[in-house]
Motif scaffolding. Structure first.
Motif, short mmCIF file in Angstrom:
data_model
loop_
_atom_site.label_atom_id
_atom_site.label_comp_id
_atom_site.label_asym_id
_atom_site.label_seq_id
_atom_site.Cartn_x
_atom_site.Cartn_y
_atom_site.Cartn_z
N PHE A 1 7.60 -8.89 -65.67
CA PHE A 1 8.17 -8.09 -66.74
C PHE A 1 8.27 -6.63 -66.32
O PHE A 1 9.32 -6.00 -66.39
CB PHE A 1 7.29 -8.23 -68.00
CG PHE A 1 7.84 -7.53 -69.20
CD1 PHE A 1 8.63 -8.22 -70.10
CD2 PHE A 1 7.56 -6.18 -69.44
CE1 PHE A 1 9.14 -7.59 -71.22
CE2 PHE A 1 8.07 -5.54 -70.55
CZ PHE A 1 8.87 -6.25 -71.44
N LEU B 1 11.81 -4.69 -65.43
CA LEU B 1 12.18 -3.57 -66.29
C LEU B 1 12.28 -2.28 -65.47
O LEU B 1 13.24 -1.50 -65.59
CB LEU B 1 11.16 -3.41 -67.43
CG LEU B 1 11.37 -2.23 -68.37
CD1 LEU B 1 12.74 -2.29 -69.02
CD2 LEU B 1 10.29 -2.20 -69.45
N TYR C 1 15.70 -11.33 -64.39
CA TYR C 1 15.28 -10.59 -65.58
C TYR C 1 15.74 -9.14 -65.54
O TYR C 1 16.00 -8.53 -66.57
CB TYR C 1 13.77 -10.72 -65.77
CG TYR C 1 13.37 -12.15 -66.00
CD1 TYR C 1 13.63 -12.75 -67.22
CD2 TYR C 1 12.80 -12.92 -65.00
CE1 TYR C 1 13.33 -14.08 -67.44
CE2 TYR C 1 12.48 -14.25 -65.21
CZ TYR C 1 12.74 -14.82 -66.43
OH TYR C 1 12.45 -16.14 -66.64
N PHE D 1 17.59 -6.95 -68.49
CA PHE D 1 17.19 -5.60 -68.93
C PHE D 1 18.32 -4.60 -68.71
O PHE D 1 18.57 -3.72 -69.54
CB PHE D 1 15.94 -5.14 -68.18
CG PHE D 1 14.67 -5.69 -68.78
CD1 PHE D 1 14.38 -5.49 -70.11
CD2 PHE D 1 13.77 -6.38 -68.00
CE1 PHE D 1 13.21 -5.98 -70.67
CE2 PHE D 1 12.59 -6.88 -68.54
CZ PHE D 1 12.32 -6.68 -69.87
N TRP E 1 12.55 1.90 -74.62
CA TRP E 1 11.60 0.82 -74.91
C TRP E 1 11.84 0.19 -76.29
O TRP E 1 12.01 -1.03 -76.39
CB TRP E 1 10.17 1.34 -74.73
CG TRP E 1 9.12 0.36 -75.08
CD1 TRP E 1 8.27 0.42 -76.14
CD2 TRP E 1 8.78 -0.84 -74.37
NE1 TRP E 1 7.43 -0.67 -76.15
CE2 TRP E 1 7.73 -1.45 -75.07
CE3 TRP E 1 9.29 -1.46 -73.23
CZ2 TRP E 1 7.15 -2.65 -74.67
CZ3 TRP E 1 8.72 -2.66 -72.82
CH2 TRP E 1 7.67 -3.24 -73.53
N ARG F 1 13.75 -4.00 -77.48
CA ARG F 1 12.80 -4.93 -78.05
C ARG F 1 13.23 -6.40 -77.99
O ARG F 1 12.49 -7.26 -77.53
CB ARG F 1 12.56 -4.53 -79.50
CG ARG F 1 11.43 -5.28 -80.09
CD ARG F 1 11.32 -5.10 -81.58
NE ARG F 1 10.41 -6.11 -82.05
CZ ARG F 1 9.10 -6.00 -81.91
NH1 ARG F 1 8.59 -4.93 -81.35
NH2 ARG F 1 8.31 -6.97 -82.31
N THR G 1 15.48 -7.85 -76.09
CA THR G 1 15.54 -8.32 -74.70
C THR G 1 14.13 -8.62 -74.20
O THR G 1 13.89 -9.65 -73.58
CB THR G 1 16.20 -7.26 -73.81
OG1 THR G 1 17.41 -6.84 -74.42
CG2 THR G 1 16.50 -7.81 -72.44
N SER G 2 13.20 -7.73 -74.50
CA SER G 2 11.82 -7.92 -74.04
C SER G 2 11.24 -9.22 -74.58
O SER G 2 10.58 -9.96 -73.86
CB SER G 2 10.94 -6.76 -74.49
OG SER G 2 11.48 -5.54 -74.06
#
Lengths: 325, 273
Positions: free
Chosen positions: A104, A108, A196, A200, A232, A236, A238-239
């Protein structure tokens, strides 16, 4: 998803003049022709499979896939009482706890970094994304036989030598300290980070530039603050999706453990690096114990479902701007 | 401002090196001789480029690499368009053909998404095995053709499909099947390409299912063949890497050529997944 769906067919029907019963049959026929292959396939390979497997998990089914030798919860009892199986669950939990946050953060971070580039954005995006074209088998092969090979000419050992470490380290074989974890985590990291990062990157590019300008006007100059207060929170959704996918994939890890730790049917598998799927593979295909294998499949499936639901619960709190926009 | 950009470039290059390193190793090792690759010191590049690894990889009768590549190519080229087509058909019917069964069929399909695929490989193996699918091509291909998730994506796409276009087709006398075959399907090329390419990659790289179902060397895919090479007692290193290099080349080429579609597919499958 549940409540609004009925409105559609009803609306479609009401648009037609009433009494066109004859028009129904062609619609039915077309519907059946188009959906039948998918429905039949899912029926056989999902519903029948899962139903059969579920029943089989209450049978003593060794060397057979036939039902009939019912033994109640014996398979489940034996499975949960087998230290090798519970150990595999601990292994996969640890692995998930490692790989999810690391992937993650790296994906990111790379997305933010690539997005900041003025030129060469496409080049670097491709660079980080292209490992996604490589299979886990090939990744495991390079990691085991070249990058982290136990010989002095392996990449990691050559680097260690430059740093003053003279003895060749047997990365894959090293249990104390468990250096093989580095091998397992980094190979997956290499293989999936780019995927990933793409998610992002797309999320970042959807954030309106005005938000950043407004924040700068308000005095938020530093990169860190802009990230904390805008990027950030805007990422949200996407995370949440990324964490979900990472957990589901990590729980089903098989390929790299099998290939790096040589957990094949010849029984060379190491107890400390066995994932649940490897355990089940050995139970079903090695010992031909399909009852216990099916029981294990349901235990693992339940764990994944519980984990994803828990994660959904966590993520459900305080939804923000992204879905409104 | 300037310095910040310089910093970004330094950082991005520092990260790019480890991402590219494995590709370099694959190429270097594939081109080395056995003696040089087995030596104890580090060599940046083979002293003399050797293709012996490729010859050994393809000349090994115990692990039929060429046949395994053929199997993988066959499986991926059949599976990718077929699975995408099946999903598109079902997606269209669910979005555009108003019948009473639409909703239950939709739930029947998406309910399967709750179950993680790999974790249930034993139940699937039980069914495929009972149908005689072990060591057959259909056993390798057919169970992977049904993606509820792709149905969901296609249904979403066809729900947004312009109604005017369909009305025009209806005026021309097209029925539901005609509307799908003549109008909807030809106009879903972008989604079709994105999901088809992702499906191709997935099938080419699949390991667990081919390992379970293609037990006979005749039905090994390239991943199973490479894994067999890797787990042998005495590994012929240059041949191992030469085989791996050949195995990733088609996909790396596909990535470089069709990246736009792949990225689009990833966004579709990732965000909604």
């Amino acid at each position: 998803m549940t409540t609004t769906a009925p409105a559609r067919p009803a609306a479609g029907r009401s648009r037609r003049p009433s009494g066109r019963r004859a028009a129904r049959w062609p619609a039915w026929r077309a519907f059946l022709l188009l959906t039948l292959p998918m429905v039949a396939g899912l029926f056989v390979f999902k519903y029948v499979a899962i139903g059969w497997g579920f029943l089989l998990s209450f049978n003593d089914a060794r060397g057979t896939i036939a039902l009939g030798d019912w033994n109640g919860l014996d398979n489940y009892r034996r499975l949960l009482g087998d230290p090798a199986f519970t150990r595999s669950l601990v292994t996969i939990l640890l692995f998930t706890l490692f790989i999810v946050p690391v992937t993650f953060a790296l994906s990111l971070g790379l997305a933010v970094l690539v997005n900041r580039l003025r030129r060469g954005r496409a080049l670097f995006r491709t660079t980080f994304f292209i490992p996604a074209a490589v299979s886990y088998v090939v990744g495991a092969l390079v990691w085991k036989m070249s990058l982290f090979s136990g010989t002095p000419s392996g990449v990691a050992n050559s680097l260690a030598y430059l740093l003053g470490h003279d003895d060749a380290i047997g990365w894959v074989a090293a249990v104390d300290p468990p250096l093989y974890w580095i091998v397992l985590v980094t190979v997956r990291l290499w293989l999936q980070t780019g995927f990933y990062m793409i998610l992002f990157l797309a999320g970042i590019q959807q954030i309106p530039a005005q938000l950043y300008e407004a924040a700068r006007v308000d005095g938020a100059e530093s990169e860190g603050r802009l990230f904390r207060h805008i990027t950030w929170p805007m990422l949200r959704n996407t995370s949440v999706a990324v964490v979900l996918l990472l957990i589901i994939n990590a729980f089903q890890a098989f390929d790299e453990f099998y290939n790096i730790l040589a957990s094949n049917l010849s029984g060379l598998g190491r107890a400390d690096g066995r994932t649940p799927l490897i355990y089940l593979f050995q139970t079903a295909l090695g010992e031909q114990n399909y009852g216990a294998g099916s029981a294990g499949a349901f235990v693992v499936t339940m764990l994944i479902v519980v984990f994803t639901l828990l994660q959904g619960r966590f993520a459900g709190f305080g939804r923000t701007a992204e879905e409104e926009g | 401002m300037r310095r910040r950009h310089l910093g970004s470039y330094v950082a991005v290059i520092v990260f790019a090196v480890p991402f590219l390193l494995p590709f370099y190793l694959l190429i270097r090792n594939a081109l080395m001789s056995k003696r040089e690759l087995g030596s104890l010191d580090w060599h940046w590049w083979p002293e003399t480029i050797s293709f012996q690894g490729f010859a050994d990889a393809f000349g090994n009768d115990a692990v039929p690499l060429a046949h395994a590549l053929w199997n993988s190519a066959l499986i991926a080229t059949i599976s990718a368009p077929l699975s995408t087509l099946l999903a598109s058909m079902a997606g269209y019917a669910l979005a555009r053909i108003p019948v009473a069964a639409s909703k239950p069929v939709f739930f029947f399909i998406i309910a399967t998404m709750m179950v993680p695929g790999a974790a249930t490989f034993i139940p699937t193996f039980v069914v495929v095995g009972s149908l005689g699918g072990v060591n057959t091509l259909w056993g390798l291909i057919v169970p992977g053709l049904f993606s509820a998730f792709a149905v969901l994506l296609f249904r979403g796409f066809y729900l947004r499909f312009p109604r005017e276009l369909e009305d025009a087709g209806r005026v021309d006398g097209l029925g539901h099947l005609g509307l799908y075959g003549r109008l909807a399907l030809p106009n879903s090329g972008a989604l079709f390409a994105s999901l088809g390419i992702l499906s191709f990659i997935e099938h080419w790289n699949a390991f667990l299912w081919p390992l379970v179902i293609g037990q006979d060397p005749e039905f090994w895919t390239v991943q199973v063949a490479l894994s067999t090479n890797l787990n042998q007692q005495a590994v012929n290193l240059p041949a191992l890497f030469a085989g791996a290099l050949v195995a990733i080349l088609p996909l790396v080429a596909l990535f470089l050529i069709a990246q736009r579609w792949i990225v689009r597919g990833v966004l579709l499958t990732g965000i909604k997944g």
